[in-house]
Design an enzyme around this catalytic site. Structure first.
Site, PDB file in Angstrom:
ATOM      1  N   ARG A 213       0.856  -1.198   0.000  1.00  0.00           N
ATOM      2  CA  ARG A 213       0.000   0.000   0.000  1.00  0.00           C
ATOM      3  C   ARG A 213       0.884   1.238   0.000  1.00  0.00           C
ATOM      4  NH1 ARG A 213      -3.840  -0.017   4.976  1.00  0.00           N
ATOM      5  NH2 ARG A 213      -4.830  -1.727   3.854  1.00  0.00           N
TER       6      ARG A 213
ATOM      7  N   ARG B  85      -1.887   6.349   9.971  1.00  0.00           N
ATOM      8  CA  ARG B  85      -1.964   5.898   8.569  1.00  0.00           C
ATOM      9  C   ARG B  85      -2.105   7.108   7.638  1.00  0.00           C
ATOM     10  NH1 ARG B  85      -3.880   0.571   8.240  1.00  0.00           N
ATOM     11  NH2 ARG B  85      -3.006  -0.634   9.955  1.00  0.00           N
TER      12      ARG B  85
ATOM     13  N   LYS C 143      -3.528   0.676  14.850  1.00  0.00           N
ATOM     14  CA  LYS C 143      -3.617   1.638  13.744  1.00  0.00           C
ATOM     15  C   LYS C 143      -4.303   2.918  14.207  1.00  0.00           C
ATOM     16  CE  LYS C 143      -6.052  -1.266  11.166  1.00  0.00           C
ATOM     17  NZ  LYS C 143      -7.051  -1.923  10.288  1.00  0.00           N
TER      18      LYS C 143
ATOM     19  N   LYS D 189      -6.141   6.623  12.612  1.00  0.00           N
ATOM     20  CA  LYS D 189      -6.575   7.250  11.357  1.00  0.00           C
ATOM     21  C   LYS D 189      -7.024   8.696  11.560  1.00  0.00           C
ATOM     22  CE  LYS D 189      -7.525   2.832   9.445  1.00  0.00           C
ATOM     23  NZ  LYS D 189      -8.475   1.944   8.815  1.00  0.00           N
TER      24      LYS D 189
ATOM     25  N   CYS E 280     -15.187  -3.402  -0.080  1.00  0.00           N
ATOM     26  CA  CYS E 280     -13.794  -3.636   0.307  1.00  0.00           C
ATOM     27  C   CYS E 280     -13.201  -4.707  -0.613  1.00  0.00           C
ATOM     28  CB  CYS E 280     -13.713  -4.067   1.763  1.00  0.00           C
ATOM     29  SG  CYS E 280     -14.293  -5.756   1.999  1.00  0.00           S
TER      30      CYS E 280
ATOM     31  N   CYS F 212      -7.676 -10.852   0.829  1.00  0.00           N
ATOM     32  CA  CYS F 212      -7.751 -10.491   2.242  1.00  0.00           C
ATOM     33  C   CYS F 212      -7.864 -11.751   3.111  1.00  0.00           C
ATOM     34  CB  CYS F 212      -8.936  -9.569   2.503  1.00  0.00           C
ATOM     35  SG  CYS F 212      -9.048  -9.178   4.252  1.00  0.00           S
TER      36      CYS F 212
ATOM     37  N   CYS G  65     -16.258  -8.858   5.777  1.00  0.00           N
ATOM     38  CA  CYS G  65     -16.222  -9.229   7.203  1.00  0.00           C
ATOM     39  C   CYS G  65     -16.603  -7.995   7.991  1.00  0.00           C
ATOM     40  CB  CYS G  65     -14.832  -9.766   7.585  1.00  0.00           C
ATOM     41  SG  CYS G  65     -13.639  -8.484   8.014  1.00  0.00           S
TER      42      CYS G  65
ATOM     43  N   CYS H 201     -13.929  -2.117   6.375  1.00  0.00           N
ATOM     44  CA  CYS H 201     -12.987  -1.358   5.543  1.00  0.00           C
ATOM     45  C   CYS H 201     -13.664  -0.432   4.534  1.00  0.00           C
ATOM     46  CB  CYS H 201     -12.031  -2.311   4.832  1.00  0.00           C
ATOM     47  SG  CYS H 201     -10.998  -3.232   5.983  1.00  0.00           S
TER      48      CYS H 201
HETATM   49 FE1  SRM Z   1      -9.004  -2.218   6.327  1.00  0.00          FE
HETATM   50  C1  SRM Z   1      -7.618  -4.914   7.931  1.00  0.00           C
HETATM   51  C2  SRM Z   1      -8.126  -3.431   3.408  1.00  0.00           C
HETATM   52  C3  SRM Z   1      -9.721   0.756   5.047  1.00  0.00           C
HETATM   53  C4  SRM Z   1     -10.768  -1.416   9.198  1.00  0.00           C
HETATM   54  N1  SRM Z   1      -7.974  -3.859   5.797  1.00  0.00           N
HETATM   55  C5  SRM Z   1      -7.435  -4.826   6.586  1.00  0.00           C
HETATM   56  C6  SRM Z   1      -6.538  -5.765   5.776  1.00  0.00           C
HETATM   57  C7  SRM Z   1      -5.159  -5.224   5.798  1.00  0.00           C
HETATM   58  C8  SRM Z   1      -6.617  -7.257   6.157  1.00  0.00           C
HETATM   59  C9  SRM Z   1      -5.660  -7.791   7.179  1.00  0.00           C
HETATM   60  O1  SRM Z   1      -5.456  -7.171   8.230  1.00  0.00           O
HETATM   61  O2  SRM Z   1      -5.139  -8.882   6.927  1.00  0.00           O
HETATM   62  C10 SRM Z   1      -7.196  -5.586   4.364  1.00  0.00           C
HETATM   63  C11 SRM Z   1      -6.292  -5.867   3.167  1.00  0.00           C
HETATM   64  C12 SRM Z   1      -7.098  -6.528   2.078  1.00  0.00           C
HETATM   65  C13 SRM Z   1      -6.384  -6.680   0.801  1.00  0.00           C
HETATM   66  O3  SRM Z   1      -6.194  -7.835   0.355  1.00  0.00           O
HETATM   67  O4  SRM Z   1      -6.040  -5.686   0.170  1.00  0.00           O
HETATM   68  C14 SRM Z   1      -7.787  -4.207   4.499  1.00  0.00           C
HETATM   69  N2  SRM Z   1      -8.827  -1.458   4.585  1.00  0.00           N
HETATM   70  C15 SRM Z   1      -8.549  -2.138   3.452  1.00  0.00           C
HETATM   71  C16 SRM Z   1      -8.798  -1.287   2.226  1.00  0.00           C
HETATM   72  C17 SRM Z   1      -7.849  -1.585   1.070  1.00  0.00           C
HETATM   73  C18 SRM Z   1     -10.253  -1.482   1.813  1.00  0.00           C
HETATM   74  C19 SRM Z   1     -10.643  -0.952   0.458  1.00  0.00           C
HETATM   75  O5  SRM Z   1     -11.329  -1.698  -0.209  1.00  0.00           O
HETATM   76  O6  SRM Z   1     -10.311   0.168   0.111  1.00  0.00           O
HETATM   77  C20 SRM Z   1      -8.654   0.099   2.846  1.00  0.00           C
HETATM   78  C21 SRM Z   1      -7.248   0.607   2.860  1.00  0.00           C
HETATM   79  C22 SRM Z   1      -7.181   1.984   3.437  1.00  0.00           C
HETATM   80  C23 SRM Z   1      -5.854   2.662   3.306  1.00  0.00           C
HETATM   81  O7  SRM Z   1      -5.490   3.036   2.200  1.00  0.00           O
HETATM   82  O8  SRM Z   1      -5.196   2.868   4.335  1.00  0.00           O
HETATM   83  C24 SRM Z   1      -9.094  -0.182   4.276  1.00  0.00           C
HETATM   84  N3  SRM Z   1      -9.990  -0.583   7.039  1.00  0.00           N
HETATM   85  C25 SRM Z   1     -10.268   0.511   6.282  1.00  0.00           C
HETATM   86  C26 SRM Z   1     -11.236   1.332   6.932  1.00  0.00           C
HETATM   87  C27 SRM Z   1     -11.861   2.601   6.378  1.00  0.00           C
HETATM   88  C28 SRM Z   1     -11.023   3.806   6.681  1.00  0.00           C
HETATM   89  O9  SRM Z   1      -9.885   3.700   7.161  1.00  0.00           O
HETATM   90  O10 SRM Z   1     -11.506   4.905   6.437  1.00  0.00           O
HETATM   91  C29 SRM Z   1     -11.546   0.701   8.123  1.00  0.00           C
HETATM   92  C30 SRM Z   1     -12.628   1.156   9.138  1.00  0.00           C
HETATM   93  C31 SRM Z   1     -12.222   2.317   9.941  1.00  0.00           C
HETATM   94  C32 SRM Z   1     -11.453   1.883  11.121  1.00  0.00           C
HETATM   95  O11 SRM Z   1     -10.248   1.689  11.005  1.00  0.00           O
HETATM   96  O12 SRM Z   1     -12.057   1.691  12.181  1.00  0.00           O
HETATM   97  C33 SRM Z   1     -10.757  -0.500   8.179  1.00  0.00           C
HETATM   98  N4  SRM Z   1      -9.135  -3.009   8.266  1.00  0.00           N
HETATM   99  C34 SRM Z   1      -9.970  -2.552   9.249  1.00  0.00           C
HETATM  100  C35 SRM Z   1      -9.869  -3.437  10.373  1.00  0.00           C
HETATM  101  C36 SRM Z   1     -10.633  -3.301  11.711  1.00  0.00           C
HETATM  102  C37 SRM Z   1      -9.886  -2.455  12.660  1.00  0.00           C
HETATM  103  C38 SRM Z   1     -10.531  -2.411  14.013  1.00  0.00           C
HETATM  104  O13 SRM Z   1     -10.461  -1.377  14.656  1.00  0.00           O
HETATM  105  O14 SRM Z   1     -11.051  -3.411  14.471  1.00  0.00           O
HETATM  106  C39 SRM Z   1      -8.977  -4.463  10.001  1.00  0.00           C
HETATM  107  C40 SRM Z   1      -8.531  -5.661  10.861  1.00  0.00           C
HETATM  108  C41 SRM Z   1      -7.516  -5.304  11.875  1.00  0.00           C
HETATM  109  O15 SRM Z   1      -6.947  -4.213  11.900  1.00  0.00           O
HETATM  110  O16 SRM Z   1      -7.262  -6.179  12.695  1.00  0.00           O
HETATM  111  C42 SRM Z   1      -8.542  -4.163   8.666  1.00  0.00           C
HETATM  112 FE1  SF4 Z   2     -10.809  -7.778   4.489  1.00  0.00          FE
HETATM  113 FE2  SF4 Z   2     -12.820  -7.482   6.180  1.00  0.00          FE
HETATM  114 FE3  SF4 Z   2     -11.423  -5.362   5.418  1.00  0.00          FE
HETATM  115 FE4  SF4 Z   2     -13.022  -6.512   3.721  1.00  0.00          FE
HETATM  116  S1  SF4 Z   2     -13.655  -5.534   5.621  1.00  0.00           S
HETATM  117  S2  SF4 Z   2     -10.889  -5.911   3.283  1.00  0.00           S
HETATM  118  S3  SF4 Z   2     -12.877  -8.633   4.262  1.00  0.00           S
HETATM  119  S4  SF4 Z   2     -10.644  -7.042   6.604  1.00  0.00           S
END
Ligand code: SRM
Ligand code: SF4
Length: 584
Positions: free
Chosen positions: A75, A144, A211, A213, A432, A438, A477, A481
């Site tokens: 990323r 981030r 993380k 944000k 997402c 993922c 899930c 995201c």
């Molecule tokens: Fe996310 C984890 C993709 C924005 C909440 N997120 C992941 C991971 C890295 C999976 C992993 O941990 O193994 C995913 C990678 C998938 C892949 O194969 O590419 C992933 N997140 C994404 C992206 C690419 C989704 C998208 O379709 O655009 C976004 C990348 C953002 C960036 O450029 O930095 C992305 N993730 C978000 C957001 C939205 C936001 O940031 O505005 C959230 C919700 C807001 C938040 O953080 O509360 C989000 N991602 C999570 C979480 C849950 C965190 C939590 O507090 O519980 C995880 C899991 C974790 O961190 O354990 C996660």
């Molecule tokens: Fe993966 Fe869940 Fe984030 Fe979708 S919402 S990219 S399934 S961690």
């Protein structure tokens, strides 16, 4: 709701960070061994460098018992989503050369590459850095990418908030040399161990508990979903003067379907700061989370749980104690909308920008839609600026009027629709990544949403609702995201092709939605939504949005009205059937 850990011992990831010598661990040794992957400790540390170790879950299905082949997601960190044409083209080249031939625009205005191989990581990251693009801190327990409204209208306030986004991002980048040693120089310079405060004066050697944000919203425009961030800043302006920012803290989306002490949360408004104060205040908030965030239970380590436990007043007082001065009370701000910035817009400087809708952020060539080639052709020839949006879309900027038609033609030659060719529901949808890359995905999202949207388009047209804008978001899930819990309508992956349907969020991101129906199979999603849309058509107030309607009635009323309706339809059907039998 208890958010206390069972034990206060630091989590495994804390131990890895602490022993990593500022994100080095044994990554350098592992980078050059014969394996296609890193060990568990390495996997955790790689995240801080912008890398996720993954495997293609499609392939694993057919190959039980065989060794999985590892690949990597990288990323890049793009504050406010701003790229030069050259930087875009470098991403595009690398996607072709080293990744799976696609680029993925993320919901935080970054790019992701998927399918990189270990042996190509160094070359990829080095080339990105030569183009002044980093992946440092794009993932991991740090601040981030800082999101910011990317619309390029000529307006000093917009320019200033973009600068603030960049300065917050730069200020809170990890300062360790590990990234350069590993990926750029390729050599480790042995020096006497420096004092902790010299290496990471803000983070220290265990960085943040989780993380973190930050996003900045332009007055009246919530395209960044400011309430879902650890820190959300809403710009406050008077004419062309930026007065400062309202500060919102403790938002977040992630939860677990079965753990009720995890939940999405909208942030609390705690005060107002001037542009001169904003960096100091942001840093101070980060240090409160650094020192008080939960470091033993990663499920409760986000700052939202600290806010939940302390309450906004105590949190604000701790920030003020550290600052040594008080935040001003929040300033009045205009009502928020979630602007997509689609279509042609005059920038106000004689130039134009074109906002394109990128379905679920995936830039690729597939069949007649040659999105990647078309964008490349336009960017190579016309050299527009490129901006990524938090709605996974892309803006081409600084376009001269005489180039507009040629750009449209080039896009059309590549089968690329303009936003006006697309339905509103598609334009307002997000999914997402989910499967196949993922590792946390329980269901499909990016690959499944297009057919769900196709079916919804048909329903909406039949119900005369095609012109009603509402947000539809799907995730594989409950981690959230695509920020599903603020959408009008959301499908959140639950298990084996089944989703929870959520309704009642506010399109402008200011209210959480509620679960409406659990364990709905993908092929039943639209069937379950249809009666809701019928009710909405029949009973909405003038101008009422779908999410607002569902919220006004509440889930229980919606469910009982639909049950009554279905019962009536069933009895009408029996009556008609009986009449028909009698007539026969
Ligand atoms: Fe996310 C984890 C993709 C924005 C909440 N997120 C992941 C991971 C890295 C999976 C992993 O941990 O193994 C995913 C990678 C998938 C892949 O194969 O590419 C992933 N997140 C994404 C992206 C690419 C989704 C998208 O379709 O655009 C976004 C990348 C953002 C960036 O450029 O930095 C992305 N993730 C978000 C957001 C939205 C936001 O940031 O505005 C959230 C919700 C807001 C938040 O953080 O509360 C989000 N991602 C999570 C979480 C849950 C965190 C939590 O507090 O519980 C995880 C899991 C974790 O961190 O354990 C996660
Ligand atoms: Fe993966 Fe869940 Fe984030 Fe979708 S919402 S990219 S399934 S961690």
């Amino acid at each position: 709701m208890a958010t206390r850990p069972k034990s206060d011992a630091p989590s495994g990831v804390e131990v890895i960070k602490e022993n990593s010598n500022y994100l080095r661990g044994t990554l350098a040794e592992q980078l050059h061994n014969d394996l296609d992957h890193f060990d568990e400790n390495g996997k955790q540390l790689l995240k801080f460098h912008g890398l996720y170790q993954q495997h293609d879950r499609d392939q694993r299905k057919g190959a039980r018992g065989t060794e999985k082949t590892h690949s990597f997601m990288l990323r890049t960190r793009i504050p406010g989503g701003l790229l030069t044409p050259e930087q875009y083209l470098v991403h595009d080249d690398l996607a072709q050369r080293y990744a799976n031939g696609t680029l993925r625009v993320t919901t935080r205005q970054c790019f992701q590459f998927h399918g990189l191989l270990k042996g190509d990581l160094q070359a990829t990251i080095r080339e990105l850095n030569e183009a002044l693009i980093t992946s440092l801190g794009a993932c991991g327990d740090v601040v981030r990418n800082v999101a910011c409204c990317p619309a390029p209208y000529q307006d000093p306030v917009r320019e200033q908030i973009q600068r603030v986004a960049r300065s917050i991002s730069d200020h809170l980048l990890p300062r360790t040399r590990a990234y350069h040693e590993l990926w750029i120089d390729g050599e480790k310079v042995e020096l006497a161990a420096p004092a902790e405060e010299e290496v990471e004066p803000i983070y220290g050697k265990t960085y943040l508990p989780r993380k973190f944000k930050i996003a900045i919203a332009y007055p009246g425009d919530n395209c960044v979903d400011v309430y879902t961030q650890d820190i959300g800043l809403v710009a406050v302006a008077e004419g062309e003067t930026l007065l400062g920012f309202n500060v919102i803290v403790g938002g977040g989306m992630g939860m677990n379907h079965t753990k009720l002490d995890t939940f999405p949360r909208l942030g609390d408004l705690i005060g107002f700061v001037t542009p001169e104060q904003v960096l100091q205040v942001v840093e101070t908030i980060v240090t409160v989370q650094r020192d008080h965030g939960n470091r033993s239970d990663r499920k409760h380590a986000r700052m939202k749980y600290l806010l939940h436990e302390w309450g906004a007043d105590r949190f604000r007082m701790e920030v003020e104690r550290r600052l040594g001065w008080k935040l001003q009370p929040p300033a009045p701000t205009p009502a928020l909308e979630n602007e997509l910035h689609h279509g042609w817009h005059a920038q106000g400087d004689g130039r134009w920008f074109l906002g394109l809708s990128i379905e679920n952020g995936r830039i690729k060539d597939e069949g007649a839609l040659r999105l990647r080639s078309g964008l490349r052709a336009v960017i190579e020839r016309f050299r527009p600026g490129v901006r990524l949006t938090p709605n996974q879309d892309l803006l081409l900027t600084d376009i001269a009027q005489e180039e507009m038609l040629a750009i449209e033609n080039t896009l059309r030659e590549h089968g690329i629709p303009l936003p006006s060719d697309l339905s509103l529901v598609q334009r307002h949808s997000l999914a997402c990544v989910a499967l196949p890359t993922c590792g946390l995905a329980l269901t499909e999202a990016e690959r499944a949403l297009p057919s769900v949207i196709d079916a919804l388009e048909v329903e909406l047209a039949q119900l005369g609702l095609a012109d009603e804008p509402f947000t539809v978001r799907m995730t594989g899930c409950p981690n959230g995201c695509a920020r599903p819990y603020v959408a009008d309508l959301a499908f959140v992956g639950r298990s084996a092709d089944a989703y929870v349907i959520f309704v009642g969020g506010a399109s402008n991101g200011t209210r959480l939605n509620q679960p409406y129906k659990d364990l709905v199979k993908r092929d039943r999603l639209v069937d379950e939504v249809r009666p809701l849309l019928q009710l909405y058509r029949d009973r909405r107030l003038p101008g009422e949005r779908f999410g607002d309607f569902c919220h006004r009635l509440g889930v229980e009323t919606l469910q009982s009205l639909i049950a009554q309706r279905l019962q009536k339809e069933a009895s009408d059907y029996v009556a008609i059937d009986a009449t028909a039998a009698f007539e026969r």
